[in-house]
Design an enzyme around this catalytic site. Sequence first.
Site, PDB file in Angstrom:
ATOM      1  N   ARG A 150     -13.462 -16.367 -15.005  1.00 45.43           N
ATOM      2  CA  ARG A 150     -13.781 -15.933 -13.643  1.00 45.43           C
ATOM      3  C   ARG A 150     -12.870 -14.815 -13.154  1.00 45.43           C
ATOM      4  O   ARG A 150     -11.696 -14.731 -13.544  1.00 45.43           O
ATOM      5  CB  ARG A 150     -13.680 -17.106 -12.670  1.00 45.43           C
ATOM      6  CG  ARG A 150     -14.760 -18.128 -12.811  1.00 45.43           C
ATOM      7  CD  ARG A 150     -16.092 -17.508 -12.453  1.00 45.43           C
ATOM      8  NE  ARG A 150     -17.150 -18.460 -12.614  1.00 45.43           N
ATOM      9  CZ  ARG A 150     -18.105 -18.661 -11.727  1.00 45.43           C
ATOM     10  NH1 ARG A 150     -18.118 -17.996 -10.594  1.00 45.43           N
ATOM     11  NH2 ARG A 150     -19.042 -19.530 -11.965  1.00 45.43           N
ATOM     12  N   THR A 196     -11.386 -22.214 -12.123  1.00 41.39           N
ATOM     13  CA  THR A 196     -12.774 -22.159 -12.548  1.00 41.39           C
ATOM     14  C   THR A 196     -13.684 -22.434 -11.361  1.00 41.39           C
ATOM     15  O   THR A 196     -13.321 -23.198 -10.471  1.00 41.39           O
ATOM     16  CB  THR A 196     -13.076 -23.188 -13.659  1.00 41.39           C
ATOM     17  OG1 THR A 196     -14.466 -23.097 -14.013  1.00 41.39           O
ATOM     18  CG2 THR A 196     -12.763 -24.607 -13.220  1.00 41.39           C
ATOM     19  N   ALA A 197     -14.830 -21.817 -11.354  1.00 39.91           N
ATOM     20  CA  ALA A 197     -15.806 -22.108 -10.301  1.00 39.91           C
ATOM     21  C   ALA A 197     -17.038 -22.770 -10.898  1.00 39.91           C
ATOM     22  O   ALA A 197     -18.094 -22.810 -10.272  1.00 39.91           O
ATOM     23  CB  ALA A 197     -16.178 -20.837  -9.551  1.00 39.91           C
ATOM     24  N   SER A 198     -16.905 -23.248 -12.123  1.00 36.82           N
ATOM     25  CA  SER A 198     -17.978 -23.960 -12.805  1.00 36.82           C
ATOM     26  C   SER A 198     -19.297 -23.212 -12.735  1.00 36.82           C
ATOM     27  O   SER A 198     -19.394 -22.087 -13.176  1.00 36.82           O
ATOM     28  CB  SER A 198     -18.108 -25.375 -12.256  1.00 36.82           C
ATOM     29  OG  SER A 198     -16.901 -26.079 -12.401  1.00 36.82           O
ATOM     30  N   HIS A 199     -20.275 -23.811 -12.107  1.00 35.79           N
ATOM     31  CA  HIS A 199     -21.629 -23.282 -12.075  1.00 35.79           C
ATOM     32  C   HIS A 199     -21.892 -22.340 -10.893  1.00 35.79           C
ATOM     33  O   HIS A 199     -23.002 -21.854 -10.742  1.00 35.79           O
ATOM     34  CB  HIS A 199     -22.626 -24.442 -12.015  1.00 35.79           C
ATOM     35  CG  HIS A 199     -22.423 -25.290 -10.797  1.00 35.79           C
ATOM     36  ND1 HIS A 199     -21.432 -26.243 -10.742  1.00 35.79           N
ATOM     37  CD2 HIS A 199     -23.022 -25.292  -9.594  1.00 35.79           C
ATOM     38  CE1 HIS A 199     -21.460 -26.817  -9.546  1.00 35.79           C
ATOM     39  NE2 HIS A 199     -22.412 -26.256  -8.833  1.00 35.79           N
TER      40      HIS A 199
END
Length: 180
Positions: free
Chosen positions: A82, A131-134
């Site tokens: 990210r 992290t911002a995942s999805h």
Amino acid sequence: WLDNVEDPELREELETFTTDEKARIEAFHQDLQFGTAGLRGIIGAGTDRMNIYTVGRATQGFADYLNANFENPSVAIGRDSRNKGDEFVRRAASVFAANGVKTYVYPRIEPTPAVSWAVRDLQCSGGVCMTASHNPAPYNGYKAYGPDGCQIATEAADAISAAIAKVDTFEGVKALDFDE
């Protein structure tokens, strides 16, 4: 914020808020909420955005929590690909170190589960993965882990959130230079 922010990119964004009330309200209408998933938000200036100041404040609260609950606390920190992940990792590591929390930092992008593994393998008190995942590309996040390598539970999230609430974004964050 204008009196305290040194980052040129964030200062430029803050200066647009003087004429863009809607953007200013969206950026400052609340603090990013810390919960079992940690923090997650749009990258940018403001209390409701992911930036080095909100990361610093969250890390100070997490460090205060770790120091209150663990003898000789330690953390593992990693990131995915990210935007601003490396910058956020450096800020978190600098704050943890200044607060006496031994800090292990992955030197490169890793899959999110690598932080869980490191927390367990190194027997850390906690961990953080940027992290911002999805979520969409403009987002990043601060995922917090407990000593079991799992995402923090509600009780720990509530205690960390309470510790964060006591931290002034600019005056309450202790940090070292990353290289130090």
